[in-house]
Design a protein around this motif. Sequence first.
Motif, short mmCIF file in Angstrom:
data_model
loop_
_atom_site.label_atom_id
_atom_site.label_comp_id
_atom_site.label_asym_id
_atom_site.label_seq_id
_atom_site.Cartn_x
_atom_site.Cartn_y
_atom_site.Cartn_z
N TYR A 239 0.82 -1.21 0.00
CA TYR A 239 0.00 0.00 0.00
C TYR A 239 0.86 1.26 0.00
N GLY A 240 1.97 1.24 0.74
CA GLY A 240 2.84 2.41 0.81
C GLY A 240 3.72 2.60 -0.41
N GLY A 241 3.67 1.65 -1.34
CA GLY A 241 4.49 1.76 -2.54
C GLY A 241 5.96 1.40 -2.32
N TYR A 242 6.25 0.75 -1.17
CA TYR A 242 7.63 0.39 -0.88
C TYR A 242 8.04 -0.94 -1.50
N ALA A 243 7.06 -1.76 -1.87
CA ALA A 243 7.38 -3.08 -2.41
C ALA A 243 6.30 -3.51 -3.40
N THR A 244 6.71 -4.29 -4.38
CA THR A 244 5.75 -4.93 -5.27
C THR A 244 5.16 -6.13 -4.53
N PRO A 245 4.07 -6.71 -5.04
CA PRO A 245 3.53 -7.91 -4.38
C PRO A 245 4.55 -9.02 -4.22
N THR A 246 5.42 -9.21 -5.22
CA THR A 246 6.44 -10.27 -5.12
C THR A 246 7.43 -9.95 -4.02
N GLU A 247 7.89 -8.70 -3.96
CA GLU A 247 8.83 -8.31 -2.91
C GLU A 247 8.18 -8.41 -1.53
N ALA A 248 6.90 -8.03 -1.43
CA ALA A 248 6.20 -8.16 -0.16
C ALA A 248 6.06 -9.63 0.24
N ALA A 249 5.88 -10.50 -0.75
CA ALA A 249 5.78 -11.93 -0.45
C ALA A 249 7.09 -12.46 0.11
N VAL A 250 8.21 -11.98 -0.42
CA VAL A 250 9.52 -12.38 0.13
C VAL A 250 9.64 -11.93 1.58
N LEU A 251 9.20 -10.69 1.85
CA LEU A 251 9.18 -10.20 3.23
C LEU A 251 8.34 -11.10 4.11
N GLY A 252 7.19 -11.52 3.61
CA GLY A 252 6.31 -12.40 4.37
C GLY A 252 6.94 -13.74 4.67
N VAL A 253 7.63 -14.32 3.69
CA VAL A 253 8.29 -15.62 3.89
C VAL A 253 9.38 -15.50 4.95
N VAL A 254 10.23 -14.49 4.82
CA VAL A 254 11.31 -14.30 5.79
C VAL A 254 10.73 -14.06 7.19
N GLY A 255 9.70 -13.21 7.28
CA GLY A 255 9.09 -12.93 8.57
C GLY A 255 8.44 -14.16 9.18
N SER A 256 7.77 -14.97 8.37
CA SER A 256 7.12 -16.17 8.90
C SER A 256 8.15 -17.19 9.38
N LEU A 257 9.27 -17.30 8.68
CA LEU A 257 10.35 -18.20 9.13
C LEU A 257 10.91 -17.72 10.47
N LEU A 258 11.08 -16.43 10.61
CA LEU A 258 11.60 -15.89 11.88
C LEU A 258 10.61 -16.14 13.02
N LEU A 259 9.31 -15.89 12.78
CA LEU A 259 8.32 -16.12 13.82
C LEU A 259 8.26 -17.59 14.22
N ALA A 260 8.32 -18.49 13.22
CA ALA A 260 8.29 -19.92 13.54
C ALA A 260 9.53 -20.33 14.32
N ALA A 261 10.67 -19.73 13.99
CA ALA A 261 11.90 -20.04 14.73
C ALA A 261 11.83 -19.53 16.16
N ILE A 262 11.27 -18.33 16.34
CA ILE A 262 11.19 -17.73 17.68
C ILE A 262 10.28 -18.54 18.59
#
Length: 434
Positions: A239-262
């Motif tokens: 929404y903020g124009g900082y990432a395309t949907p693909t780039e946001a998806a990469v952010l989501g994958v990395v974030g979900s891996l971190l949350l699962a690890a924590i």
Amino acid sequence: MGTDIIIIGLLVVLLLLLASGFWVGLTLGAVGLAGLFLLGGESAASLTGTALWSSINSWPLTAMPLFLFMGEILFRARLADDMFQGLTPWMNRIPGRLLHANIVGCGILAAIVGSSGVCAATVGRMSLPELRRQGYDETLMIGTLSGSGTLGLLIPPSIMMIVYGVAGQVSIARLFIAGLIPGLIIMALFMAYVMFWALRHPEKVPAAPENLKFLEKIRRSSRLIPTILLIIAVIGSIYGGYATPTEAAVLGVVGSLLLAAINGTLDRGTFVNSVIGGVRTTVLIMMILAGASVLSALMDYSGLPHKLAAAVTAMELSTGMLLFGLAILYLILGCFLDGVSMIVATTAVVLPMISAAGVDLVWFGIYLIVLIELAQLTPPIGFNLYILQAMTGKDLMFVARASLPFFMLLLLTLLILSIWPNAVLFLPEMLVAR
């Protein structure tokens, strides 16, 4: 005229094969290939190859497997447990109490898994035993789950939006943003209905337990808050124009891996199963897209969509009548096809008609997805109905009757979006303006 007869005959064969349960991707591709050989002769192979390559050689499409992978990771990271335990303290003072946890829980999960059935089944596994234990009305328990599960198709990041965006050459980022307000409208309508029902039948709602202090509510929600923040970061970056949907998806994958690890749920089995689950769903959707691309090539080669668009324009139908007719068509198709198949099998014919009528394709995409939500609650292939039937042991008609008020509220949503199109277009136009 001969070409039109061939195309209409092939479309009839297509519908018969799909209604008979044949694999959707192979059926779409086979019918398209047969038509290209009948009409195109020697050029059929070249047209087919070009269509297949263009259907999978799409950068926006890379967001789909990444979002699926993100959802698989969070799904296996005990999210359902954390979500139900985190939501219940905030619902105790609202009329209807924990029934709202079904609605809000499905709304949150929708932003992760992008699947109607998974939303209903996952939240239901947690909520149904607890709601039964406390003595909640079973009709509302089932209805809120089957209705709210459909949010998995609309609330971004939605796989249906990615499929529609690729099939119709529509901005996926604008579709994601456009789905926010309609998704919230549906949640608000569902919650308003539950509150109205609870106020009319107070004897069917268990008494509220002792009210918890604010800090205690925060403590119980502590494991849910990081997941919500991840969802906000993913959607907000688009929404903020900082990432395309693909780039946001990469952010989501990395974030979900971190949350699962924590939280200690990331191990070899979780990771491998998440990869396999994401790949399996991706391949299924890609096969449907590839088959649909061949059928679309046939439609383009025959010129039938443009003829239909011209015919609709000549009939001078009002936009409302055209949308009403398409709504009936999609509700019928929803009795036999899943959402992805409905989108890819019809866009080549429907979108030229919609464009000729001057309807915004982003708005129509959201309108279409709400129609697909309705299909989740209609027999004989109402996936949410079958899921709740299996989970509760009730017969299908009981589940369908429990879902009927929420089916009607989805119809009301279609009317709201038709009367107030800015509910869909306000945020995307703001995004473009920025």
